[in-house]
Structures are given as structure tokens and as C-alpha cells.
Design a protein around this motif. Structure first.
Motif, PDB file in Angstrom:
ATOM      1  N   GLU A 160      20.439  29.049  36.092  1.00 34.53           N
ATOM      2  CA  GLU A 160      20.177  30.281  35.346  1.00 34.53           C
ATOM      3  C   GLU A 160      20.530  31.498  36.199  1.00 34.53           C
ATOM      4  OE1 GLU A 160      19.032  31.554  32.351  1.00 34.53           O
ATOM      5  OE2 GLU A 160      19.479  29.560  31.588  1.00 34.53           O
ATOM      6  N   GLU A 161      20.140  31.458  37.470  1.00 36.03           N
ATOM      7  CA  GLU A 161      20.449  32.565  38.374  1.00 36.03           C
ATOM      8  C   GLU A 161      21.955  32.711  38.554  1.00 36.03           C
ATOM      9  OE1 GLU A 161      18.195  32.884  42.049  1.00 36.03           O
ATOM     10  OE2 GLU A 161      16.552  31.770  41.107  1.00 36.03           O
ATOM     11  N   LEU A 162      22.655  31.581  38.668  1.00 37.86           N
ATOM     12  CA  LEU A 162      24.108  31.631  38.824  1.00 37.86           C
ATOM     13  C   LEU A 162      24.775  32.208  37.571  1.00 37.86           C
ATOM     14  CD1 LEU A 162      24.676  28.233  40.639  1.00 37.86           C
ATOM     15  CD2 LEU A 162      25.010  30.518  41.617  1.00 37.86           C
ATOM     16  N   LEU A 163      24.276  31.838  36.400  1.00 39.16           N
ATOM     17  CA  LEU A 163      24.825  32.405  35.163  1.00 39.16           C
ATOM     18  C   LEU A 163      24.563  33.902  35.097  1.00 39.16           C
ATOM     19  CD1 LEU A 163      23.900  29.649  32.568  1.00 39.16           C
ATOM     20  CD2 LEU A 163      26.199  30.319  33.294  1.00 39.16           C
ATOM     21  N   ALA A 164      23.380  34.320  35.515  1.00 40.37           N
ATOM     22  CA  ALA A 164      23.071  35.755  35.538  1.00 40.37           C
ATOM     23  C   ALA A 164      23.992  36.476  36.516  1.00 40.37           C
ATOM     24  CB  ALA A 164      21.609  35.975  35.904  1.00 40.37           C
ATOM     25  N   TYR A 165      24.242  35.856  37.659  1.00 38.64           N
ATOM     26  CA  TYR A 165      25.152  36.435  38.652  1.00 38.64           C
ATOM     27  C   TYR A 165      26.544  36.586  38.050  1.00 38.64           C
ATOM     28  CZ  TYR A 165      28.188  36.762  42.723  1.00 38.64           C
ATOM     29  OH  TYR A 165      29.147  37.152  43.612  1.00 38.64           O
ATOM     30  N   ARG A 166      27.005  35.534  37.372  1.00 36.57           N
ATOM     31  CA  ARG A 166      28.340  35.585  36.764  1.00 36.57           C
ATOM     32  C   ARG A 166      28.431  36.724  35.759  1.00 36.57           C
ATOM     33  NH1 ARG A 166      30.365  30.722  33.134  1.00 36.57           N
ATOM     34  NH2 ARG A 166      28.949  31.720  31.699  1.00 36.57           N
ATOM     35  N   SER A 167      27.400  36.890  34.937  1.00 37.19           N
ATOM     36  CA  SER A 167      27.468  37.944  33.934  1.00 37.19           C
ATOM     37  C   SER A 167      27.400  39.325  34.575  1.00 37.19           C
ATOM     38  CB  SER A 167      26.368  37.777  32.880  1.00 37.19           C
ATOM     39  OG  SER A 167      25.102  38.023  33.427  1.00 37.19           O
ATOM     40  N   CYS A 168      26.705  39.432  35.707  1.00 40.08           N
ATOM     41  CA  CYS A 168      26.641  40.724  36.407  1.00 40.08           C
ATOM     42  C   CYS A 168      27.970  41.071  37.069  1.00 40.08           C
ATOM     43  CB  CYS A 168      25.554  40.705  37.481  1.00 40.08           C
ATOM     44  SG  CYS A 168      23.894  40.765  36.820  1.00 40.08           S
ATOM     45  N   THR A 169      28.668  40.067  37.562  1.00 43.91           N
ATOM     46  CA  THR A 169      29.912  40.329  38.280  1.00 43.91           C
ATOM     47  C   THR A 169      31.135  40.322  37.367  1.00 43.91           C
ATOM     48  OG1 THR A 169      30.167  37.992  38.855  1.00 43.91           O
ATOM     49  CG2 THR A 169      29.026  39.413  40.449  1.00 43.91           C
ATOM     50  N   ASP A 170      30.947  39.912  36.118  1.00 49.62           N
ATOM     51  CA  ASP A 170      32.061  39.899  35.182  1.00 49.62           C
ATOM     52  C   ASP A 170      32.565  41.328  34.994  1.00 49.62           C
ATOM     53  OD1 ASP A 170      33.842  38.691  33.380  1.00 49.62           O
ATOM     54  OD2 ASP A 170      32.577  39.268  31.686  1.00 49.62           O
ATOM     55  N   GLY A 171      33.821  41.549  35.220  1.00 47.40           N
ATOM     56  CA  GLY A 171      34.396  42.883  35.080  1.00 47.40           C
ATOM     57  C   GLY A 171      34.186  43.769  36.298  1.00 47.40           C
ATOM     58  N   ARG A 172      33.789  43.168  37.406  1.00 48.88           N
ATOM     59  CA  ARG A 172      33.500  43.918  38.634  1.00 48.88           C
ATOM     60  C   ARG A 172      34.688  44.762  39.068  1.00 48.88           C
ATOM     61  NH1 ARG A 172      34.078  42.185  44.719  1.00 48.88           N
ATOM     62  NH2 ARG A 172      36.118  41.932  43.840  1.00 48.88           N
ATOM     63  N   ASP A 173      35.850  44.148  39.172  1.00 49.42           N
ATOM     64  CA  ASP A 173      37.026  44.885  39.649  1.00 49.42           C
ATOM     65  C   ASP A 173      37.366  46.051  38.730  1.00 49.42           C
ATOM     66  OD1 ASP A 173      37.136  43.181  41.776  1.00 49.42           O
ATOM     67  OD2 ASP A 173      38.922  42.097  41.108  1.00 49.42           O
ATOM     68  N   ALA A 174      37.242  45.838  37.418  1.00 45.50           N
ATOM     69  CA  ALA A 174      37.543  46.910  36.465  1.00 45.50           C
ATOM     70  C   ALA A 174      36.563  48.073  36.637  1.00 45.50           C
ATOM     71  CB  ALA A 174      37.499  46.377  35.037  1.00 45.50           C
ATOM     72  N   LEU A 175      35.293  47.745  36.860  1.00 45.69           N
ATOM     73  CA  LEU A 175      34.293  48.794  37.056  1.00 45.69           C
ATOM     74  C   LEU A 175      34.568  49.571  38.337  1.00 45.69           C
ATOM     75  CD1 LEU A 175      31.640  50.247  36.357  1.00 45.69           C
ATOM     76  CD2 LEU A 175      30.438  48.394  37.544  1.00 45.69           C
ATOM     77  N   LEU A 176      34.877  48.873  39.399  1.00 43.67           N
ATOM     78  CA  LEU A 176      35.173  49.543  40.667  1.00 43.67           C
ATOM     79  C   LEU A 176      36.419  50.423  40.530  1.00 43.67           C
ATOM     80  CD1 LEU A 176      34.476  46.647  43.207  1.00 43.67           C
ATOM     81  CD2 LEU A 176      32.935  48.498  42.528  1.00 43.67           C
ATOM     82  N   ALA A 177      37.429  49.909  39.855  1.00 41.96           N
ATOM     83  CA  ALA A 177      38.659  50.687  39.657  1.00 41.96           C
ATOM     84  C   ALA A 177      38.388  51.930  38.804  1.00 41.96           C
ATOM     85  CB  ALA A 177      39.730  49.808  39.001  1.00 41.96           C
ATOM     86  N   ARG A 178      37.551  51.798  37.783  1.00 38.74           N
ATOM     87  CA  ARG A 178      37.203  52.964  36.951  1.00 38.74           C
ATOM     88  C   ARG A 178      36.479  54.012  37.776  1.00 38.74           C
ATOM     89  NH1 ARG A 178      34.427  49.719  33.071  1.00 38.74           N
ATOM     90  NH2 ARG A 178      32.694  51.178  33.288  1.00 38.74           N
ATOM     91  N   ALA A 179      35.577  53.551  38.647  1.00 41.11           N
ATOM     92  CA  ALA A 179      34.837  54.497  39.496  1.00 41.11           C
ATOM     93  C   ALA A 179      35.789  55.221  40.435  1.00 41.11           C
ATOM     94  CB  ALA A 179      33.751  53.760  40.284  1.00 41.11           C
ATOM     95  N   LEU A 180      36.723  54.496  41.019  1.00 37.95           N
ATOM     96  CA  LEU A 180      37.710  55.128  41.900  1.00 37.95           C
ATOM     97  C   LEU A 180      38.550  56.137  41.118  1.00 37.95           C
ATOM     98  CD1 LEU A 180      38.842  52.016  43.964  1.00 37.95           C
ATOM     99  CD2 LEU A 180      37.724  54.070  44.889  1.00 37.95           C
TER     100      LEU A 180
END
Length: 140
Positions: free
Chosen positions: A95-115
Motif C-alpha cells: 500500500e505504501e509503495l502504491l501511494a509512493y508511485r501515485s505521489c511520484t507519478d508526473g514528478r518530472d513534469a511537475l519539476l519542469a513546470r516549476a522551472l
């Protein structure tokens, strides 16, 4: 080992093999004509205590004389089945791993948008806990 899960009828057998199908939630395969006909032929309903759903990696443990039907499951359904058949501590970690996956999904896109919005790389690294080099690499 097979890639399919199995519906198995285990009358009178006290076993921890698989789980009742209802424990996994809605399964698309349960509404198919093949499954409905198989259940009728066995004289059981989906709620029968003898009916179990067994993940692919446990099919070798199905007794040879048990009535069985291979059922294809989608990735989400198979994940839920595996989680329900896992020991409790392992299921909690999954369950924790699935939560981690959903939190990190789209990570690069979010970081790129912030930049792109002008948030400095060092501030993004500070807020996210990401390595500064990782954040800076997205600007290339």
C-alpha cells in the motif's frame, strides 16, 4: 506458472489458498458469459465459500482434482488480488509503495513546470527533497 489467475472451487477443503472473489472488489471477468456458465455448471454462486480466486504465482498449489477456470485480470485487478493474498505486513508495505508511485507519478513534469514558471532550481530541490543535480538536469 501461468499468466492467468484462476477461479477455483474448493469444496470442503480448509485452505488459505487464494481469496473469495468478492474480497478483491469488482472484477470484469465475473460478468463474462464464460465465468457465468462455469459457475452455473458448478452449481455455485459468486458468494459461495468454496469459490476462491488464485493469483498466477499460486496456481501450482491448486489441488489436481479441483474444478478451475482461468480468468484474465487487468493490471489493477491483479494488483488488488496479490495484495489481498499477501501477508498483512507485506500488504501494508505494498500500500505504501502504491501511494509512493501515485505521489511520484508526473514528478518530472511537475519539476519542469516549476522551472518554467521561474522557481529557482535550488528552491525546487529544497521543497521536494530532490537532489539539486536532478532538478538542474531537467533544464537541459
Amino acid at each position: 506458472m501461468t499468466d492467468d489467475a484462476y477461479l477455483v472451487l474448493l469444496p470442503g477443503v480448509a485452505t488459505a489458498l487464494g481469496v473469495p472473489p468478492a474480497a478483491v472488489g469488482d472484477l470484469a471477468c465475473m460478468d463474462t458469459p464464460a465465468v457465468q456458465q462455469w459457475l452455473r455448471a458448478q452449481g455455485v454462486t459468486v458468494a459461495s465459500p468454496a469459490l476462491r480466486l488464485v493469483p498466477p504465482e499460486e496456481t501450482a498449489a491448486i489441488p489436481e482434482d479441483a474444478e478451475r477456470l482461468p480468468v484474465p485480470l487487468g493490471d489493477e485487478e491483479l494488483s488488488r488480488l496479490r495484495q489481498r493474498t499477501a501477508p498483512p505486513e507485506q500488504a501494508r508495505l505494498e500500500e505504501e509503495l502504491l501511494a509512493y508511485r501515485s505521489c511520484t507519478d508526473g514528478r518530472d513534469a511537475l519539476l519542469a513546470r516549476a522551472l518554467a514558471a521561474g522557481v529557482p532550481a535550488h528552491r525546487i530541490a529544497e521543497l521536494t527533497g530532490e537532489d539539486l543535480a536532478t532538478v538542474k538536469a531537467l533544464t537541459r
